[in-house]
Scaffold this motif. Structure first.
Motif, PDB file in Angstrom:
ATOM      1  N   MET A 290     -11.823  14.184 -12.106  1.00 47.62           N
ATOM      2  CA  MET A 290     -12.894  13.359 -11.538  1.00 47.62           C
ATOM      3  C   MET A 290     -13.710  14.136 -10.518  1.00 47.62           C
ATOM      4  O   MET A 290     -14.938  14.017 -10.452  1.00 47.62           O
ATOM      5  CB  MET A 290     -12.304  12.102 -10.895  1.00 47.62           C
ATOM      6  N   PHE A 291     -13.031  14.941  -9.718  1.00 49.04           N
ATOM      7  CA  PHE A 291     -13.722  15.739  -8.693  1.00 49.04           C
ATOM      8  C   PHE A 291     -14.746  16.677  -9.330  1.00 49.04           C
ATOM      9  O   PHE A 291     -15.895  16.780  -8.872  1.00 49.04           O
ATOM     10  CB  PHE A 291     -12.688  16.523  -7.893  1.00 49.04           C
ATOM     11  N   LEU A 292     -14.362  17.378 -10.394  1.00 49.80           N
ATOM     12  CA  LEU A 292     -15.273  18.328 -11.034  1.00 49.80           C
ATOM     13  C   LEU A 292     -16.496  17.626 -11.609  1.00 49.80           C
ATOM     14  O   LEU A 292     -17.638  18.067 -11.434  1.00 49.80           O
ATOM     15  CB  LEU A 292     -14.541  19.090 -12.143  1.00 49.80           C
TER      16      LEU A 292
ATOM     17  N   TYR B 149      -6.658   4.728  -3.866  1.00 50.36           N
ATOM     18  CA  TYR B 149      -6.193   6.031  -3.403  1.00 50.36           C
ATOM     19  C   TYR B 149      -6.774   7.170  -4.243  1.00 50.36           C
ATOM     20  O   TYR B 149      -7.141   8.220  -3.715  1.00 50.36           O
ATOM     21  CB  TYR B 149      -4.664   6.081  -3.434  1.00 50.36           C
ATOM     22  N   TYR B 150      -6.801   6.951  -5.574  1.00 51.38           N
ATOM     23  CA  TYR B 150      -7.411   7.964  -6.438  1.00 51.38           C
ATOM     24  C   TYR B 150      -8.871   8.209  -6.016  1.00 51.38           C
ATOM     25  O   TYR B 150      -9.327   9.350  -5.905  1.00 51.38           O
ATOM     26  CB  TYR B 150      -7.383   7.517  -7.907  1.00 51.38           C
ATOM     27  N   ALA B 151      -9.594   7.115  -5.789  1.00 52.30           N
ATOM     28  CA  ALA B 151     -11.005   7.232  -5.399  1.00 52.30           C
ATOM     29  C   ALA B 151     -11.150   7.880  -4.036  1.00 52.30           C
ATOM     30  O   ALA B 151     -12.039   8.720  -3.821  1.00 52.30           O
ATOM     31  CB  ALA B 151     -11.660   5.846  -5.406  1.00 52.30           C
ATOM     32  N   ALA B 152     -10.259   7.512  -3.087  1.00 49.91           N
ATOM     33  CA  ALA B 152     -10.354   8.045  -1.732  1.00 49.91           C
ATOM     34  C   ALA B 152     -10.087   9.550  -1.708  1.00 49.91           C
ATOM     35  O   ALA B 152     -10.794  10.319  -1.044  1.00 49.91           O
ATOM     36  CB  ALA B 152      -9.383   7.317  -0.816  1.00 49.91           C
TER      37      ALA B 152
ATOM     38  N   LEU C 164     -14.873   1.717 -10.182  1.00 50.29           N
ATOM     39  CA  LEU C 164     -14.249   1.940 -11.481  1.00 50.29           C
ATOM     40  C   LEU C 164     -12.754   2.194 -11.334  1.00 50.29           C
ATOM     41  O   LEU C 164     -11.942   1.685 -12.130  1.00 50.29           O
ATOM     42  CB  LEU C 164     -14.921   3.127 -12.174  1.00 50.29           C
ATOM     43  N   CYS C 165     -12.378   2.976 -10.321  1.00 51.01           N
ATOM     44  CA  CYS C 165     -10.965   3.285 -10.111  1.00 51.01           C
ATOM     45  C   CYS C 165     -10.165   2.028  -9.771  1.00 51.01           C
ATOM     46  O   CYS C 165      -8.999   1.899 -10.173  1.00 51.01           O
ATOM     47  CB  CYS C 165     -10.811   4.313  -8.988  1.00 51.01           C
ATOM     48  N   ILE C 166     -10.748   1.127  -9.018  1.00 47.28           N
ATOM     49  CA  ILE C 166     -10.044  -0.103  -8.643  1.00 47.28           C
ATOM     50  C   ILE C 166     -10.022  -1.094  -9.805  1.00 47.28           C
ATOM     51  O   ILE C 166      -9.010  -1.758 -10.063  1.00 47.28           O
ATOM     52  CB  ILE C 166     -10.709  -0.740  -7.402  1.00 47.28           C
ATOM     53  N   ALA C 167     -11.128  -1.163 -10.559  1.00 47.65           N
ATOM     54  CA  ALA C 167     -11.228  -2.161 -11.622  1.00 47.65           C
ATOM     55  C   ALA C 167     -10.404  -1.798 -12.852  1.00 47.65           C
ATOM     56  O   ALA C 167      -9.845  -2.690 -13.514  1.00 47.65           O
ATOM     57  CB  ALA C 167     -12.696  -2.334 -12.015  1.00 47.65           C
ATOM     58  N   THR C 168     -10.308  -0.516 -13.186  1.00 51.24           N
ATOM     59  CA  THR C 168      -9.639  -0.105 -14.428  1.00 51.24           C
ATOM     60  C   THR C 168      -8.195  -0.593 -14.527  1.00 51.24           C
ATOM     61  O   THR C 168      -7.816  -1.236 -15.523  1.00 51.24           O
ATOM     62  CB  THR C 168      -9.701   1.427 -14.580  1.00 51.24           C
TER      63      THR C 168
ATOM     64  N   TYR D  93       0.825  -1.204   0.000  1.00 52.82           N
ATOM     65  CA  TYR D  93       0.000   0.000   0.000  1.00 52.82           C
ATOM     66  C   TYR D  93       0.866   1.265   0.000  1.00 52.82           C
ATOM     67  O   TYR D  93       0.491   2.296  -0.540  1.00 52.82           O
ATOM     68  CB  TYR D  93      -0.968   0.004   1.188  1.00 52.82           C
ATOM     69  N   GLN D  94       2.082   1.154   0.635  1.00 50.71           N
ATOM     70  CA  GLN D  94       2.996   2.293   0.599  1.00 50.71           C
ATOM     71  C   GLN D  94       3.593   2.473  -0.788  1.00 50.71           C
ATOM     72  O   GLN D  94       3.774   3.592  -1.264  1.00 50.71           O
ATOM     73  CB  GLN D  94       4.115   2.090   1.642  1.00 50.71           C
ATOM     74  N   MET D  95       3.935   1.350  -1.432  1.00 48.18           N
ATOM     75  CA  MET D  95       4.451   1.408  -2.789  1.00 48.18           C
ATOM     76  C   MET D  95       3.430   2.041  -3.719  1.00 48.18           C
ATOM     77  O   MET D  95       3.765   2.879  -4.580  1.00 48.18           O
ATOM     78  CB  MET D  95       4.794  -0.015  -3.267  1.00 48.18           C
ATOM     79  N   ALA D  96       2.158   1.680  -3.543  1.00 49.68           N
ATOM     80  CA  ALA D  96       1.094   2.229  -4.378  1.00 49.68           C
ATOM     81  C   ALA D  96       0.961   3.739  -4.163  1.00 49.68           C
ATOM     82  O   ALA D  96       0.792   4.504  -5.125  1.00 49.68           O
ATOM     83  CB  ALA D  96      -0.227   1.534  -4.064  1.00 49.68           C
ATOM     84  N   TRP D  97       1.062   4.169  -2.903  1.00 50.76           N
ATOM     85  CA  TRP D  97       0.955   5.615  -2.598  1.00 50.76           C
ATOM     86  C   TRP D  97       2.089   6.398  -3.271  1.00 50.76           C
ATOM     87  O   TRP D  97       1.872   7.463  -3.843  1.00 50.76           O
ATOM     88  CB  TRP D  97       0.974   5.800  -1.095  1.00 50.76           C
TER      89      TRP D  97
END
Length: 813
Positions: free
Chosen positions: A431-433, A741-744, A791-795, A410-414
């Motif tokens: 994505m936020f907008l 992380y992107y989704a969070a 979607l963020c996790i599956a892509t 999870y640290q490597m991913a961050w």
């Protein structure tokens, strides 16, 4: 040199043609951006135009204000006023007797406009005008609604229309010639009312003794109407019986709100579309950096490389903007009528196709594309030829990471996410907008609680009321009331009864009341000189005792409930109790029986409670259960009640059939109004969500594109990790963490800043629709973020699986 430029052009054209994936995404982004800008501006412009047209049509005039009962001297001052662009006069001359009507439920007045009023102020508010303005005494100009009430389905200019009319309280028969007809919209708001326009010659034949004409005015300056009205009133020195009233409220605030809403939509569209275009171009440059390094090695300058990137962007813009404008133009012809025909603007639909809409959309989209291509062009221009061969998309800054238990996935991913901070910020912002706008639009639409408005307006399930006021007793109302009392499933029956009475007239005694009445009902005032014992008519109204008790309790007035319920005294309609301080008892004659009656007066009910206008004399309220002491023929003129849910449809259907046979009553049901409200809210939701979903898709498309390209670029890196012992399961876990992380982060921004944006959108809606009620969109926000997380996790996992078919050795190369 010329050959070099030609060779370079051939090279970048071939590179451009071969890069189909990049071209598709850029064209799609430009197309969507252009399409959305065109649609939003067209819809906003059409909404403003439709609102302006509807306001004029429902008011029946483009005049800014009306003034009642002007004297000749005051009208001369109006003519001399250089601040007015138009003015005119009008007056009600008489009425058409109901025996001439096929639709008995309508009231038809004989009305007169002078030509200045008609041509300068009224004609713009109508449509389908055929014929001419009446000139001769027997000529009339008739709205289609009035012709329909008269039973004339196919009007012809010059046809004779025999009418029984009532002028100056005298009934007479007269044949009129139809000089013209038109469609007007005032009667849509007042469906039981219409009018027939007579000529000036006819109006002159039956003059008003006091020469009381209503004057309409339009100012040269259309802003700050209230201040201009105040200034004009001071100039004319209006009396307390005269009033200047705006014909419709100023729409500047509503227009500003619409402009703000359209501007906000357009800004978010530009930012979202620009981010997508920027990402695609930037990633494309990163992937083609070796190509650009080779071009620079053979002598291509940085300026030429920058021009290559800009030219590619311009070429893609031509395709994307052209397609976007065409689709936007086609969509406008579907979107605008669909949006407005299901709303209150159904009769005011205007599809705005002004050239400035499409020019603006094209310019905005082009500027967005050029701005988005500046940074990628700069990267291509500045790369050294030697380093281009060894270029990696994101240089890694080596950082010591100490751990006793090995590297954490999870640290490597961050760390992987923020290897390229600009790209991470771009993806998250995009994505936020999109998601924030989707949630905000849904919340704004949900705040437009049309059902709540209906429920506030309708205390009861059904309302049946008389469409006309009659002196003669018909008994139709009591027949309806008796039928309702015998129906099963009806409860909370709440009815008003009335009877016309002739009050004993005393000019001195009633002078205060008449004066107060005229000050309150300025446009329906009575001339004391014309009132006498023969025409001093009022109303005896039967009202529920409990209703009066609540009214008096709310106002803090002591009230003898027992005495009122037994008919020991009555209340009068007045906003000035002092007018009856010297009138302890009202004596009157009941017209239906000819009997003399008297009622002690022990209080008042304000004019604005029911707003009943009589013919000079007071309205007297007595207990409904005691009204038979005064007259046995009091007739029901209004009734409201509730219906059991399971029997509602059958009872309403039965009542409609019964009311259709009654000439002077109409029925309105809460269920029908709720159904209309639901249709309107569904239309708004469909439109808003269509735009918001497309914007959300732009953001998600941005994410998918960047993640896909990033994984392709990192293919070798991931293969090397796998070759030194990292399993495919661990690789997938790292990628899943990255997506999470992107989704969070996006979710955190949506929950904080996005919530503020949602509240801001609601405030914009609140300015236009004060009845809007805000409720935080927990469900919409939760479902949206859940979908985005999935979607963020599956892509990345899907992309990795598709690219994992190659052998490890091939991926390391």
């Amino acid at each position: 040199m010329k050959e070099q430029r030609k060779a370079i052009r051939n090279l970048w054209m071939k590179s451009f043609i071969s890069n189909k994936r990049r071209n598709f995404f850029v064209v799609l982004a430009i197309l969507l951006t252009t399409l959305l800008i065109t649609s939003v501006i067209s819809l906003g412009s059409s909404l403003i135009t439709a609102n302006e047209r509807q306001t004029i049509q429902y008011a029946g005039t483009i005049a800014d204000a009306n003034i009642n009962d002007l004297t000749e001297q005051q009208y001369a001052m109006i003519k001399a006023n250089d601040q007015l662009s138009a003015y005119g006069q009008q007056r009600t001359v008489g009425r058409i007797d109901e025996t001439s009507l096929v639709k008995k439920k309508q009231t038809l007045l004989l009305h007169w406009y002078d030509e200045a009023e008609w041509n300068g102020l009224r004609k713009e508010a109508i449509t389908d005008f055929t014929g001419a303005f009446p000139k001769k005494e027997d000529e009339i100009l008739v709205p289609l609604s009035a012709l329909n009430a008269l039973g004339i389905k196919k009007p012809k200019i010059g046809m004779t229309i025999p009418l029984i009319i009532e002028v100056d309280d005298e009934e007479q028969k007269q044949d009129f010639i139809l000089s013209g007809y038109f469609k007007e919209f005032v009667t849509q708001k007042v469906p039981d009312f219409s009018y027939v326009l007579v000529s000036e010659a006819f109006s002159t034949k039956y003059p008003d003794p006091e020469k009381r004409n209503t004057v309409s005015v339009k100012y040269k300056q259309g802003d700050d109407l209230l201040e201009q009205n105040k200034h004009l009133a001071e100039q004319l020195k209006l009396s307390e019986y005269q009033e200047i009233k705006t014909t419709f409220m100023e729409t500047t605030q509503n227009q500003t709100t619409v402009y703000l809403g359209v501007g906000l939509f357009a800004l978010i569209i530009l930012v979202s579309g620009g981010l997508l275009i920027y990402n695609v171009l930037y990633i494309s440059i990163a992937n083609d950096i070796r190509f650009f390094g080779l071009l620079k090695a053979i002598g291509t300058t940085g300026k030429q490389l920058r021009r290559i990137v800009i030219n590619q962007a311009l070429l893609l813009s031509v395709i994307g903007i052209s397609a976007g404008l065409l689709l936007g133009w086609l969509l406008s012809f579907w979107l605008v009528p669909f949006a407005l025909k299901s709303t209150n603007f159904a009769d005011s639909v205007v599809v705005s196709t002004a050239p400035w809409i499409y020019i603006s959309a094209a310019v905005f989209a082009l500027i967005t594309t050029l701005i988005s291509s500046v940074k990628p062009a700069g990267v291509a221009a500045k790369v050294p030829p030697v380093l281009a061969i060894q270029f990696v998309e994101t240089p890694i800054k080596l950082k010591k990471v100490r751990s006793k238990s090995g590297g954490k996935l999870y640290q490597m991913a961050w760390r992987n996410i923020f290897r390229d901070k600009k790209r991470a910020v771009t993806v998250i912002l995009s994505m936020f907008l999109g998601i924030t706008l989707f949630i905000g639009v849904n919340s704004a639409i949900d705040s437009m609680d049309f059902e709540r408005i209906v429920l506030n307006d309708f205390t009861y399930d059904v309302d049946i009321s008389a469409t006309m006021d009659f002196e003669a007793v018909t008994g139709d109302g009591n027949e309806i009331l008796a039928a309702l009392e015998n129906m099963e499933g009806i409860s909370d029956l709440h009815a008003y009864l009335d009877e016309t009475i002739l009050v004993d007239y005393d000019a001195e005694k009633f002078s205060g009341y008449i004066d107060s009445y005229n000050k309150y009902f300025k446009y329906g005032r009575h001339d004391p000189k014309e009132l006498n014992q023969k025409n001093f008519k009022g109303k005896l109204v039967g009202i529920d005792t409990k209703e009066v008790v609540k009214l008096m309790t709310d106002s803090g007035t002591d009230f003898d409930e027992s005495g009122f319920s037994k008919g020991a005294f009555g209340l009068v309609q007045s906003s000035n109790p002092e007018d009856f301080s010297e009138i302890p008892t009202l004596d009157f004659t009941v017209l239906s029986t000819g009997e003399k009656q008297s009622v002690p007066v022990e209080g008042v009910i304000a004019n604005d409670y029911l707003g009943i206008q009589a013919k000079g004399a007071p309205v007297i309220y007595v207990a409904k259960e005691a009204i038979n002491q005064f007259t046995p023929y009091a007739d029901m003129f209004s009734v409201a009640f509730n219906i059991e849910d399971e029997k509602e449809a059958a009872i309403i259907s039965q009542l409609k059939a019964m009311i259709d046979e009654q000439p002077y009553f109409r029925i309105m049901s809460k269920s029908e109004m709720l159904e209309k409200a639901r249709e309107e809210i569904m239309t708004f939701r469909l439109l808003g969500n269509t735009l918001a979903v497309v914007l959300a898709l732009i953001g998600l498309l941005n994410f998918v594109n960047i993640i896909t390209t990033s994984l392709i670029a990192r293919k070798q890196e991931l293969a090397i990790l796998e070759s030194i012992g990292m399993t495919r399961k661990q690789t997938n876990q790292v990628l899943a963490f990255e997506g999470f992380y992107y989704a969070a982060i996006t979710g955190g921004l949506v929950l904080t800043i996005g919530s503020l944006v949602t509240i801001g959108l609601f405030q914009i809606v609140k300015n236009t629709a004060p009845m809007a009620v805000f409720s935080f969109p927990f469900l919409t926000m939760g479902l949206s973020l859940l979908l985005v997380s999935g979607l963020c996790i599956a892509t990345p996992l899907v992309v990795m699986k598709l690219s994992g078919h190659q052998a490890l050795a091939d991926r390391i190369k």
